[in-house]
Motif scaffolding. Structure first.
Motif, mmCIF file in Angstrom:
data_model
loop_
_atom_site.group_PDB
_atom_site.id
_atom_site.type_symbol
_atom_site.label_atom_id
_atom_site.label_comp_id
_atom_site.label_asym_id
_atom_site.label_seq_id
_atom_site.Cartn_x
_atom_site.Cartn_y
_atom_site.Cartn_z
ATOM 1 N N SER A 88 6.663 0.313 1.569
ATOM 2 C CA SER A 88 5.779 0.712 2.797
ATOM 3 C C SER A 88 4.736 1.534 2.198
ATOM 4 O O SER A 88 3.657 1.584 2.678
ATOM 5 C CB SER A 88 6.300 1.014 3.917
ATOM 6 O OG SER A 88 6.902 2.350 3.825
ATOM 7 N N VAL A 93 1.412 -1.859 -1.350
ATOM 8 C CA VAL A 93 0.459 -2.889 -0.409
ATOM 9 C C VAL A 93 -0.733 -3.406 -1.256
ATOM 10 O O VAL A 93 -1.031 -4.436 -1.295
ATOM 11 C CB VAL A 93 0.380 -2.145 0.959
ATOM 12 C CG1 VAL A 93 -0.684 -3.079 1.642
ATOM 13 C CG2 VAL A 93 1.564 -1.802 1.538
ATOM 14 N N ILE A 132 2.765 -0.595 8.097
ATOM 15 C CA ILE A 132 2.053 -0.779 6.901
ATOM 16 C C ILE A 132 0.610 -0.120 7.303
ATOM 17 O O ILE A 132 -0.207 0.486 6.413
ATOM 18 C CB ILE A 132 1.942 -2.433 6.367
ATOM 19 C CG1 ILE A 132 3.482 -2.770 5.864
ATOM 20 C CG2 ILE A 132 0.885 -2.310 5.371
ATOM 21 C CD1 ILE A 132 3.629 -1.851 4.702
#
Length: 218
Positions: A88, A93, A132
């Motif tokens: 995360s 990401v 997120i």
């Protein structure tokens, strides 16, 4: 169902793969084409089946999900790509999004949240789980404090703010209802009003907007 959207899943943990498969199989308008546990198998499945959606883990026994994301982006540009991972951190990401993913959710997200994320992605919306979104916001705020939004935005009611706070913690509508002593249906009505006031269509978007408006603390 000929009009169903085809999905290929890549996940090396059998229990997680089965859980994801059940989510897809229970979604109207979607068809599970393949559920595989390795990068090599996913490459073959994507080349042969040409899915509408690929859902992939990042850490794999024979490579990295970013490799598959780039290959699918180049060979099947119309195919949507979503990451499902335990990672995360913002760097993971951002790397996935830069590689070509349009969605990123966590493995411990609830089935209804996964379904919402998948449908958001297919309809052209970027899809991030609430956790997120919070991680990305922390990264932004570490460099520059977000300024308050201009006045005139419709404010949340105290109850809506309570619901938003629990959404940010990852609770389902049923769980929130138990905490607040109201029905899951009533919670759903509050969630819809939050979406309308924030002009968003997902829980991740609501959490991001809540932090941006300084209603939530990262």
């Amino acid at each position: 169902m000929t009009d169903a959207l085809g999905v290929v899943l890549l996940e090396d943990e059998p229990a997680v793969l089965r859980r994801l498969a059940r989510v897809v199989e229970n979604m109207a308008g979607f068809r599970l084409l393949g559920a595989v546990e390795s990068l090599a198998a996913a490459r073959e499945a994507c080349a042969r089946l040409r899915p509408d959606l690929v859902i992939t883990d990042l850490k794999l026994p024979d490579g990295h999900g970013l490799t598959l994301i780039r290959e699918v982006r180049d060979s099947l540009p119309a195919t949507k790509i979503m990451v499902i991972s335990v990672l995360s951190d913002a760097s993971s990401v951002v790397a996935a999004i830069r590689a070509g993913a349009s969605g990123y959710v966590l493995k411990d997200d609830f089935p209804d949240e996964l379904e919402i994320a998948i449908r958001d992605l297919i309809t052209g919306r970027a899809s991030l789980s609430p956790a997120i979104a919070l991680h990305l916001i922390r990264e932004v705020q570490s460099d520059e404090k977000l300024a308050p939004l201009p006045p005139g935005q419709e404010a949340l009611t105290p109850r809506e703010l309570e619901v938003l706070t629990y959404i940010a913690k990852g609770l389902t509508n049923s769980d929130i209802g138990v905490r607040l002593g109201i029905s899951a249906h009533t919670v759903g009505d509050h969630v819809k009003r939050i979406y309308q006031k924030f002009n968003v269509s997902s829980r991740g978007g609501a959490v991001f907007e809540g932090v941006s408006r300084q209603l939530l603390s990262p």
